[in-house]
Structures are given as C-alpha cells and as structure tokens.
Design an enzyme around this catalytic site. Structure first.
Site, short mmCIF file in Angstrom:
data_model
loop_
_atom_site.label_atom_id
_atom_site.label_comp_id
_atom_site.label_asym_id
_atom_site.label_seq_id
_atom_site.Cartn_x
_atom_site.Cartn_y
_atom_site.Cartn_z
N ASP A 70 0.85 -1.20 0.00
CA ASP A 70 0.00 0.00 0.00
C ASP A 70 0.88 1.24 0.00
O ASP A 70 2.00 1.21 0.50
CB ASP A 70 -0.87 0.05 1.27
CG ASP A 70 -1.99 -0.98 1.24
OD1 ASP A 70 -2.16 -1.63 0.19
OD2 ASP A 70 -2.67 -1.12 2.26
N LYS A 71 0.31 2.33 -0.49
CA LYS A 71 1.02 3.61 -0.55
C LYS A 71 1.64 3.99 0.81
O LYS A 71 2.77 4.44 0.88
CB LYS A 71 0.01 4.68 -1.00
CG LYS A 71 0.55 6.08 -1.05
CD LYS A 71 -0.51 7.02 -1.61
CE LYS A 71 -0.74 8.15 -0.65
NZ LYS A 71 -1.78 9.08 -1.08
#
Length: 278
Positions: A70-71
């Site tokens: 995930d970012k």
C-alpha cells in the site's frame, strides 16, 4: 508527490538494501504509491527504468514489479531485473512460498495476545453522506441472537479467503506493537483483520478505524498524551504499518530485513513500546 522522477529514482537507489543479477530489494518510503492512478504524479512503477540505469549502466533493462505494498506501507520490496525473474517471484508470492513479516502499532490490546485471524474479506460500498468503498469482513459464521449458538452464514460469492497470524511484541500507553504474518495476500488484509477482526485498528489508519464515516481516528487520552498530540491534529498521524522482513526462496533462501522508518521508531519511543532485540 512533487519531486522530479530522477530525484525519486535517486532516493530509491539510496534505499537499495540488496541486489544480485536477478533482483533488487528496496526499502520503500512512506506515502509513495507503487502504481499510478488518477491524481498520482509519482509512483514506483514509473521510475523503474530510471532506477535500473542508475543501478547498472546506460543499457540496463527496466526493473519489474513482483508484488505490491500500500502507498502508506513502508519496508521491504522486491524488484526483478528481468521478466522471467519477475514471473518466477510472482509465482512464489501466489503459491504462498514467500514469508512476510510486518510490524504494526495498533490501538488497544488484542485478545488473545497471539493467534490467527481467518475471516474472508470482501469489498463493499459504504452508504454514508459521501459514498465510498472499503474492504470488510465476510465471516462464514455468526452468533445467533436468540440462543448464542454459532451458525453458518450464507457464503459471499465475492469474498476472498484471508488468513493473518499475529502476536503481540509489546504493550504500553493503550497501544500494542504487533508482529504480523499475512498467509494470504488480499487487499488491505492486515488493516481489516486488525480493525474489524481484533478491534485493534492500526495507529494512523483513518480509513479502517470506523465503518460508516470518513473521519480521523479517535485516540485514547493516554496515547494522545504520550504522543503530545491534540485529538484535532490526529488526522496527520501516518499509518504505522511496516514490511519488516521478507524471506524469498530463490535457490537458497534470501532473508531481507528493513528497520522501521524514523517516524515509526519515534512513536515507539514516545509510547514506551520496547522493540524486541532480534
């Protein structure tokens, strides 16, 4: 998001923890998306050709993604130098031969302090004043309200099976440091299992701390005090989820470890959560 792609590639080059003829392993920084999308200026996949040239020489082939983070997640990320290597490593991930260990600071204390969360996950639309999508649990069983018996529910066709092992490494200041091993790889799996399965959302996870609203995470008084933070500023807290370790069976098992980022280490100190000495 404002940096030039060459600068970003240089940052990733400086965060390279291992390379051989097949792979390059980087320590992924916070807030950097792996893939592009609407409103995303910079992402890892865009700078892979530049990074490859910086690491080798002018005629290097672009690097390939093997998995995603995930970012907001930091830590160990594997890139492949060739299409063949990438496919081989993707298959290792898909067939669950890669051991992944994450660290997370969570609110509260899981009960029991170690165990396995095995609850399927599905994406659902949240009906609220602003409609949005979230991953959520789709359990196979529920408690019958009349007699408290466990009954099987109707299976959700779209739900993916999801399994996360967890154990508590430390607890203080109304928070815990957990070690997590996702056995499956469903989108947002760790975040959903911790928040909705164990009732211990990850510190700074404003998306999965509530179900029906998009609002900053509500923090316990003690946690706010230790972090020297006002509740009104809680929305600026970053997500405390870190890909700490990854074991890749390529020929011989390769073991990579990345220390948590500085903001994570500072939070551990402020909350008086002691990192276990490996």
């Amino acid at each position: 998001q404002q940096v030039h792609p060459n600068v970003l590639a240089k940052i990733l080059k400086e965060r390279t923890v291992f390379q051989n003829e097949e792979i390059v392993v980087i320590d992924k920084p916070y807030g950097l998306p792996v893939h592009g999308g609407p409103g995303i200026k910079n992402c890892i996949s865009d700078v892979l050709p530049i990074l490859a040239k910086m690491l080798e020489n002018m005629k290097a082939d672009p690097l390939h993604l093997c998995h995603r983070l995930d970012k907001e997640t930091t830590g160990v990320m594997v890139l492949a130098r060739s299409k063949e290597a990438a496919e081989k490593i993707r298959l290792l991930f898909k067939t669950r031969q890669v051991e992944k260990i994450y660290w997370a600071i969570v609110l509260g204390d899981p009960d029991p302090v170690e165990g396995v969360v095995e609850i399927p996950i599905v994406e659902k639309e949240v009906q609220s004043h602003q409609s949005h999508y979230k991953m959520t649990l789709a359990p196979n069983y529920r408690l019958c309200p009349e007699d408290g018996k466990v009954v099987k529910t109707r299976k959700n066709r779209n739900a993916e099976s999801a399994v996360t092992r967890y154990r508590r490494l430390a607890a203080a200041s109304a928070c815990s440091l957990l070690e997590l091993q996702p056995i499956t790889g469903v989108k947002h799996q760790i975040r959903v299992h911790l928040a909705y399965g164990l009732g211990c959302p990850i510190l700074g996870d404003h998306k999965y701390s509530h179900w029906s609203k998009l609002a900053p995470q509500k923090l316990p008084e003690l946690t706010l005090k230790r972090l020297k933070l006002e509740q009104s500023k809680a929305r600026h807290l970053p997500l405390h989820l870190h890909a700490h370790r990854l074991c890749l069976p390529l020929g011989q098992p390769l073991d990579f470890v990345c220390k948590p980022p500085l903001f994570f280490q500072k939070t551990l100190r402020k909350l008086e959560l002691d990192i276990p000495k490996d």
